[in-house]
Design a protein around this motif. Structure first.
Motif, PDB file in Angstrom:
ATOM      1  N   GLU A 243      97.764  32.960  53.376  1.00  0.00           N
ATOM      2  CA  GLU A 243      98.672  34.088  53.215  1.00  0.00           C
ATOM      3  C   GLU A 243      97.901  35.405  53.189  1.00  0.00           C
ATOM      4  O   GLU A 243      98.273  36.380  53.858  1.00  0.00           O
ATOM      5  CB  GLU A 243      99.501  33.940  51.940  1.00  0.00           C
ATOM      6  CG  GLU A 243     100.476  35.083  51.717  1.00  0.00           C
ATOM      7  CD  GLU A 243     101.185  34.989  50.379  1.00  0.00           C
ATOM      8  OE1 GLU A 243     102.212  35.652  50.223  1.00  0.00           O
ATOM      9  OE2 GLU A 243     100.705  34.252  49.505  1.00  0.00           O
ATOM     10  N   ALA A 244      96.804  35.430  52.415  1.00  0.00           N
ATOM     11  CA  ALA A 244      96.043  36.667  52.258  1.00  0.00           C
ATOM     12  C   ALA A 244      94.947  36.812  53.316  1.00  0.00           C
ATOM     13  O   ALA A 244      94.395  37.889  53.491  1.00  0.00           O
ATOM     14  CB  ALA A 244      95.422  36.730  50.866  1.00  0.00           C
ATOM     15  N   GLY A 245      94.616  35.703  53.994  1.00  0.00           N
ATOM     16  CA  GLY A 245      93.611  35.757  55.040  1.00  0.00           C
ATOM     17  C   GLY A 245      92.189  35.802  54.545  1.00  0.00           C
ATOM     18  O   GLY A 245      91.289  36.260  55.260  1.00  0.00           O
ATOM     19  N   GLY A 246      91.932  35.335  53.349  1.00  0.00           N
ATOM     20  CA  GLY A 246      90.576  35.353  52.813  1.00  0.00           C
ATOM     21  C   GLY A 246      90.106  33.980  52.388  1.00  0.00           C
ATOM     22  O   GLY A 246      90.671  32.964  52.785  1.00  0.00           O
ATOM     23  N   ARG A 247      89.044  33.942  51.595  1.00  0.00           N
ATOM     24  CA  ARG A 247      88.500  32.645  51.194  1.00  0.00           C
ATOM     25  C   ARG A 247      87.725  32.673  49.888  1.00  0.00           C
ATOM     26  O   ARG A 247      87.330  33.718  49.390  1.00  0.00           O
ATOM     27  CB  ARG A 247      87.634  32.073  52.298  1.00  0.00           C
ATOM     28  CG  ARG A 247      86.452  32.920  52.724  1.00  0.00           C
ATOM     29  CD  ARG A 247      85.638  32.127  53.755  1.00  0.00           C
ATOM     30  NE  ARG A 247      84.780  32.951  54.551  1.00  0.00           N
ATOM     31  CZ  ARG A 247      85.127  33.488  55.724  1.00  0.00           C
ATOM     32  NH1 ARG A 247      86.339  33.312  56.186  1.00  0.00           N
ATOM     33  NH2 ARG A 247      84.275  34.219  56.414  1.00  0.00           N
ATOM     34  N   GLU A 248      87.532  31.483  49.379  1.00  0.00           N
ATOM     35  CA  GLU A 248      86.690  31.201  48.213  1.00  0.00           C
ATOM     36  C   GLU A 248      85.575  30.296  48.694  1.00  0.00           C
ATOM     37  O   GLU A 248      85.826  29.292  49.357  1.00  0.00           O
ATOM     38  CB  GLU A 248      87.511  30.515  47.123  1.00  0.00           C
ATOM     39  CG  GLU A 248      86.684  29.946  45.989  1.00  0.00           C
ATOM     40  CD  GLU A 248      87.486  29.018  45.109  1.00  0.00           C
ATOM     41  OE1 GLU A 248      87.016  28.712  44.010  1.00  0.00           O
ATOM     42  OE2 GLU A 248      88.579  28.589  45.523  1.00  0.00           O
ATOM     43  N   GLU A 249      84.326  30.655  48.357  1.00  0.00           N
ATOM     44  CA  GLU A 249      83.180  29.934  48.912  1.00  0.00           C
ATOM     45  C   GLU A 249      82.260  29.402  47.823  1.00  0.00           C
ATOM     46  O   GLU A 249      82.033  30.067  46.812  1.00  0.00           O
ATOM     47  CB  GLU A 249      82.368  30.868  49.804  1.00  0.00           C
ATOM     48  CG  GLU A 249      83.183  31.504  50.907  1.00  0.00           C
ATOM     49  CD  GLU A 249      82.421  32.624  51.583  1.00  0.00           C
ATOM     50  OE1 GLU A 249      82.258  32.548  52.806  1.00  0.00           O
ATOM     51  OE2 GLU A 249      81.984  33.547  50.868  1.00  0.00           O
ATOM     52  N   LEU A 250      81.710  28.229  48.073  1.00  0.00           N
ATOM     53  CA  LEU A 250      80.751  27.649  47.151  1.00  0.00           C
ATOM     54  C   LEU A 250      79.413  28.374  47.274  1.00  0.00           C
ATOM     55  O   LEU A 250      78.843  28.472  48.357  1.00  0.00           O
ATOM     56  CB  LEU A 250      80.573  26.163  47.454  1.00  0.00           C
ATOM     57  CG  LEU A 250      79.572  25.406  46.568  1.00  0.00           C
ATOM     58  CD1 LEU A 250      80.070  25.355  45.122  1.00  0.00           C
ATOM     59  CD2 LEU A 250      79.346  23.995  47.110  1.00  0.00           C
TER      60      LEU A 250
END
Length: 273
Positions: A243-250
């Motif tokens: 929805e927001a077009g982003g990410r969470e990364e390790l």
């Protein structure tokens, strides 16, 4: 599972296959998998009641796609809707807890900080069945404002007030598998689906292939869609907020001493351990 509502905006790291709408790709064709479609569902859906025999579950979670070895700490980077970077620390503690439905679960700490201040803190409870499927049995969560608890919305415990446990990771993921991840009416109603196998991604913690790709949705927020990527022996490495077009990364995986892992499971919510 509760986590502060964040939208991940900027491209913090390049992913294999970048330029696609979904910057991760399988070893065959984008969005495909080696197994056949229509695996069906052997897992609970929506509000279906689930009887769980405590003798068939263990707090020792060894599923390769969602391993919870006590003392393991995963650190992630997210970006808020305002573009502020938040830090997410997930710790598999040495502490266990007997859930109201009788199952003994591993306590996992999930803490979100912004500029060094705790803004959300959660104790999650997981257990694994005899087949190797990982189940989610609830959470004690709190969001903070100015150092004080602002809300505990989303907290639930399987077996209390109609709340039901759900599946987080099947023992042998197959494309087409669907499952309830949690159910507490009006508070926690997440669902999951295995979308693809053999995916690839590159994040600050390293490059990974043969990933399991899932979709997380909830009827409580119909527009929300998250794609998650799990690496064997590591667990969650990447989340894409569609929805927001982003990410969470390790960012990293570390291993704590037994004492630190114990404190992480026993410290009060909002405490800096």
């Amino acid at each position: 599972m509760s986590r502060c509502a964040v939208a991940l905006l900027c491209c913090l790291v390049a992913l294999t296959g970048c330029g696609d709408e979904d910057p991760a790709r399988s070893t065959d064709e984008p969005g495909t998998a080696a197994t056949s479609q229509g695996a069906g569902s052997e897992f609970p859906q929506s509000d279906e009641p689930t009887e769980m025999d405590p003798a068939e579950f263990t707090a020792d979670v060894t599923n390769p796609w969602f391993p919870l070895e006590p003392g393991t700490r995963w650190t992630y980077r997210e970006t808020t809707e305002d573009g502020e970077v938040v830090r997410v620390v997930v710790t598999a503690t040495t502490v266990t807890r007997e859930i109201a439905n009788g199952v003994t679960a591993r306590v996992v700490r999930d803490t979100v900080t912004l500029h060094g201040e705790v803004i959300e803190d959660t104790l999650d409870w997981y257990a694994q069945d005899e087949d190797g499927t990982v189940w989610y049995l609830g959470e004690d969560t709190a969001e903070f404002e100015g150092g004080k608890i602002a809300t505990r919305e989303g907290s639930f415990e399987a077996g209390v007030d109609g709340a039901q446990a759900g599946v987080i990771m099947p023992a042998s993921p197959e494309v087409g598998m669907t499952y309830r991840q949690e159910y507490y009416e009006g508070e926690a109603e997440d669902n999951g689906e295995v979308l693809a196998l053999g995916e690839r991604a590159s994040v600050p913690a390293g490059e990974y292939d043969d990933l399991v790709k899932t979709a997380d949705t909830t009827p409580l927020e119909p527009d929300v869609l998250e794609h998650k990527y799990y690496a064997s022996g590591v667990g969650l490495v990447l989340t894409l907020d569609k929805e927001a077009g982003g990410r969470e990364e390790l960012l990293s995986v570390a291993h704590l001493s037994s004492e630190k892992a114990r404190r992480a499971g026993q410290a009060p919510l909002g405490h800096r351990y």
